[in-house]
Design an enzyme around this catalytic site. Sequence first.
Site, mmCIF file in Angstrom:
data_model
loop_
_atom_site.group_PDB
_atom_site.id
_atom_site.type_symbol
_atom_site.label_atom_id
_atom_site.label_comp_id
_atom_site.label_asym_id
_atom_site.label_seq_id
_atom_site.Cartn_x
_atom_site.Cartn_y
_atom_site.Cartn_z
ATOM 1 N N SER A 37 8.404 1.725 6.924
ATOM 2 C CA SER A 37 7.163 2.481 6.690
ATOM 3 C C SER A 37 6.042 2.040 7.624
ATOM 4 O O SER A 37 5.896 0.852 7.925
ATOM 5 C CB SER A 37 6.696 2.297 5.244
ATOM 6 O OG SER A 37 7.596 2.827 4.326
ATOM 7 N N GLU A 75 -0.293 3.250 12.036
ATOM 8 C CA GLU A 75 -0.818 4.569 12.392
ATOM 9 C C GLU A 75 -2.292 4.589 12.005
ATOM 10 O O GLU A 75 -2.629 4.484 10.835
ATOM 11 C CB GLU A 75 -0.066 5.679 11.666
ATOM 12 C CG GLU A 75 -0.539 7.074 12.061
ATOM 13 C CD GLU A 75 0.311 8.188 11.470
ATOM 14 O OE1 GLU A 75 -0.264 9.237 11.104
ATOM 15 O OE2 GLU A 75 1.541 8.008 11.372
#
Length: 253
Positions: A37, A75
């Site tokens: 993730s 991100e």
Amino acid sequence: MDQLEQTVDLVHDVVGQELLGTYLHGSAVLGGLAPASDLDVLAVTRRSLDERKRRALVEGLLEISGLTPTVRPVELTVVVQSEVRPWRFPPIGDFLYGEWLRDEFQTGEPPRPGPMPDLALVLTVVLAGDHPLAGPPPAELLDPVPHADLVRASVEGIPELLADLDDDTRNVLLTLARVWTTLATGEIRTKDAAADWAMAHLPPEHRPVLEHARNLYLTCHYQDEVWSEGLKAQVRPHVDDVLTRIDHLRQQA
């Protein structure tokens, strides 16, 4: 200092007084991080980043982010508050860093402002997760996103997603399951939870590839995943079935 702290400190140091708030979103607030993730962070600013700040963020993130068993991909999305409040579609994103863009950033220009439909999903998760890393609760800075715009944001990225089906099979299958789940339930779920929902609504012949993608997501990093020839042959029929279901829901929205 862990990656999240490093990212928050980087944003604070680079953006300075123009920073209104920094928020955690994605898997970390939806149910927990899987091995591969991303650490998803949203920063809200008063005005657009200048060239120096863009380059400084990229340089810092190239050091913080990664794709190894010990370093997670980061991100970072930056939005100017006035571009998303009051809400309108498509929203404008000011800056986006992700590991899939690493080669581009190492050899080219830093990210620029532009339409970013996915922000509808990001902001919805930020508001639901309500996890400030710096600044006030997100509801003080952001407006809720109407369901119709969640639908639009979910489906607009499908053509680009399908272009990566052969090279990024796991992520494409799980993202399509999430799109289907969001359109059907109005909820944005983790990729594994969306896969669980989708498998419960799929005919038996289309479940194995999604179950395999889900298991890969929960147990291994991208570089360690393996797809048998038998499963590869089932990928396209599965995708076609899910796309039909998504299109049906889109027409009803």
